[in-house]
Scaffold this active site. Sequence first.
Site, PDB file in Angstrom:
ATOM      1  N   GLU A   1       0.754  -1.200   0.004  1.00  0.00           N
ATOM      2  CA  GLU A   1      -0.068   0.034   0.136  1.00  0.00           C
ATOM      3  C   GLU A   1       0.925   1.298   0.064  1.00  0.00           C
ATOM      4  O   GLU A   1       1.810   1.587   0.849  1.00  0.00           O
ATOM      5  CB  GLU A   1      -0.961  -0.126   1.270  1.00  0.00           C
TER       6      GLU A   1
ATOM      7  N   ASP B   1       9.741   6.018  14.927  1.00  0.00           N
ATOM      8  CA  ASP B   1       9.598   7.546  14.552  1.00  0.00           C
ATOM      9  C   ASP B   1       9.942   8.191  15.969  1.00  0.00           C
ATOM     10  O   ASP B   1       9.450   8.015  17.000  1.00  0.00           O
ATOM     11  CB  ASP B   1       8.015   7.612  14.347  1.00  0.00           C
TER      12      ASP B   1
ATOM     13  N   ASP C   1      10.492  12.095  17.123  1.00  0.00           N
ATOM     14  CA  ASP C   1      10.174  13.385  16.857  1.00  0.00           C
ATOM     15  C   ASP C   1      10.960  14.234  17.884  1.00  0.00           C
ATOM     16  O   ASP C   1      10.690  13.836  19.143  1.00  0.00           O
ATOM     17  CB  ASP C   1       8.460  13.645  16.798  1.00  0.00           C
TER      18      ASP C   1
END
Lengths: 535, 424
Positions: free
Chosen positions: B51, B114, B116
């Site tokens: 996807e 991830d 941040d």
Amino acid sequence: MDFIRKPRVKVEKTSAVVNLEQLYPHNVTLYRLPPTEDITLQEFEDLALERLKLLRIFEQAGSRNLRFLSDEWKEHITSEINREGLKGYARLFHNSGSVKESDLQARRRDTISHFILRVAYSRSQDLQRWFTAREMEMFRYKFSLLTASQVKEFLEINKLDYTPLTEEQKNEVKDGLYESTMGQSASKIELLDFYKVHFTEVLDLVKGRRCFLKNGFAYVNSSDFVSIIATKYQSELERGLQVAQRGLPESENDERLVSVLKGIHTSYTGKDYSIDKGESVPIECLDQLSIKSFPLCMRSCHEILRSKHHLKHFGRLQYTLFLKGIGVLLEDALRFFREEFTKTMDLERFEKGYAYNIRHSYGKEGSMVKYSPFSCMKIIMQAVGPQDTHGCPFKTLDPVALKSKLTSYGLSPMHVQEVATFATKGHYQLACDRYFEVIHDTKLDQGIQHPNQYFELSQAVMGSREQKGGTPANKNVRKVVKKEVNSTLLEGDDDELWNIAETQENEMTQKKAAETVKSEWDDDFDISQVESMEF
Amino acid sequence: MVKIEENEKGYDPNILPDLLPVYYKRLFPHKPFYRWLSYGNSENGIFTHREISFTLADDVYIRYLSFDSQPELEKEICSRNPHKIDIGAVLSVRPKHHRATANIHALQRELVFDIDMTDYDEVRNCCEGANVCTKCWKFMTIACRVLDAALREDFGFEHILWVFSGRRGIHCWVCDKTARHLDNRGRGAVADYLNLLIHGGENSTTKASIGERLHHSVRRALKIVEPMFEEVCIVDQDMFGNSKGVTKLIQMLPDENLRKDFEAHLKNVGSTSKEVWEAFLRFCNAQRSKGNAVRRMKNIVEEVQLAFLYPRLDINVTKGLNHLLKAPFCVHPKTGKICVPFNPSAAAKFDPMSVPTITALLEEINAFDDKIRSEDAEEDKNRIKDYKKTGMFKGVVVFEEFLRKLESSFKGKAIEVSDSKMEF
């Protein structure tokens, strides 16, 4: 296979017993073969309910925060099993060494009931998770009772082959083993056998950093060996549940079974908060309601939304689903969030980025799944990052912050201390129970397991007070709510509590609003998160 | 430094739609990008069932895209010019047919992390929110080194791609086969293993839970964190130079009495970060030798250091098999910077400020083209790949190197298989 090596059994074995021994050779089973015998409907139902009772005992022990497999925990389980009169399971958990026919019967009931519930609980993801968690507890408990030779027997029966490291191999990784094998003293580590398995086979040990890990392999000592088997069993069980789920339409072809299979489901959840109740709660009264009828977790969400005009993703999800559960209509929820969010962003950004999300929670977008409001367990277990606003405040807030919050809500120092003590000991739900009791000045006869249950109990308490012991008004939320909103004069001590709570509340909000809140809410918004949850 | 300022100034988000077509046509490394996602076509449908999602102008978000081949993907990217490309999971059904089937589920996806910078707001004083500078980038450097070491040494992963997320964070893609095939539970376990910090949510202090005996992974993290602590927390961030930071430090102590004692103790020392920190070290030593709360104080200094510097993971991203994550080589719409891969072993040298913006890159190719044209009009400019002419070159080299190793792991397999056949 030599199952019949029990010289003490003098009595001639009936063929039925021999048969049972072959079918159920060991107390611990991986439930690989479903039973094929015919049973009566009555027995079907009895077996299912009996196991359900047992699994609920495990669940309760967990929510009481007894450490799994600690002495207290075992004591609790044993006494509850006796109280419920679950003789078969008492036998199963009592490792006497010799096997009588009644033991074999217990094993038989264990297996059959497992498979009945496997079908019943395959219905939804939530049910599957619950069932798997309970079954795993039961499995580990049973396994922990085995002697070394019984473990060996178990491995042979199930054709599981594990060989420990040789001394030489063990020496190569000695330092790592000493450093990272948790729960064992150095002298013990010296003596213990170690098994080298791929880390995916012992995820629970990996998760808790309880074993040495090198190059993708975990080094597991023999007392943690159960983890290997348990992980294996869990993945087999999860696969089994999926198979059962696919077969569900067929199982339900038989009308006689449908009621039992579905009945079990509702008798567990008690209440399904995802169903529309047909009454609606206007959003104008959320401020009022949040003060008294919202549990702390939802009240926090509400306050943060009001003061910062934003909630981060999981906070939003937690709060939206709760609102849905208490009967806030989608249109109202949208309007409510829109009014707040657009104080810090333009309308377009809200419509594009967030409205979808809210409609999604109501099951009107994307996969159209009807999400259930989160239960306490789910909220407590959720990971909370810095600046996140979801989760159970009794867990996430540190004691100082919790105390000042409770004080600001008008709780007396004594009550604050009581609630905070529960929380610091890790009894978050008990803390919540106590908080409820203090706020409502009442006694709870059931524990809070769900924020929506909290809301309904609160409504019931206040409703019955309002009607002076009339019929409980919890059935008619809208009515109750309207009265609360419209009449400024509530009765008796309620009134006082409201006022106290409200003035405190106003002060707090003003104070909060006065603080210049830095608003870096630029979290990379990702609608896919919602969908990924149920994948 | 002059160049950096030019980059920042030169980019204007409003003209992004005009720049993207050129970027995708001339600079985006389409072929390497495909080589990555096709994994040598080692598994069925690994590329075709993947996807991909595009974010187009005005935040129009299209999910469930999938492509048959490299040319098709390139064509689509170049014709739709997405502002952002996200990569999702390889699904059981071709994503573009997702509406036709009810039973669609994720089969595999890289294990991703991830990190941040906004999660570091409570421990940085230099910038906040979306801003970063070389001082706070050190948090990212440490995070990268700690994670990279753990993923390689403990989990045995080899194919790890680190990518600058375009503004204030980093992404990590673990592409080993075992990592790609981890289920949600496996991802959760790895995430929890690597996640040492407990965040109390709003207004509470982040703490590290490391227990009494230090697990080897914690020890290794400390080896990276300890030598950096003074530089980053005391000097750069001046962490304990204000009352907020001092309160944070006091909160780290395990009980009320110790906190009061330490607070009193602080009255007699100076108020610079260094003085406060040294007072803390002395205080902890003194308490330990007095036999106060020995067990909980045993690793207190280590706990504090980790609480400030250990990687702050967004573990929900890691836990979900189906989470979408921004693809490398995207252009960050706000900064115009390219999400370039970087080499984890040289993470300290990576400077987010000098990552090229799309504007700067396009200028670079133009300048290059002009030069070629003036020097030798006959030369075919297409002979040199465009990205090699620009500041993006380094990022592509890192990516190519990652691909080379990744692909050799498939070849290795092939040889092994044929070897074993030869033997018998």
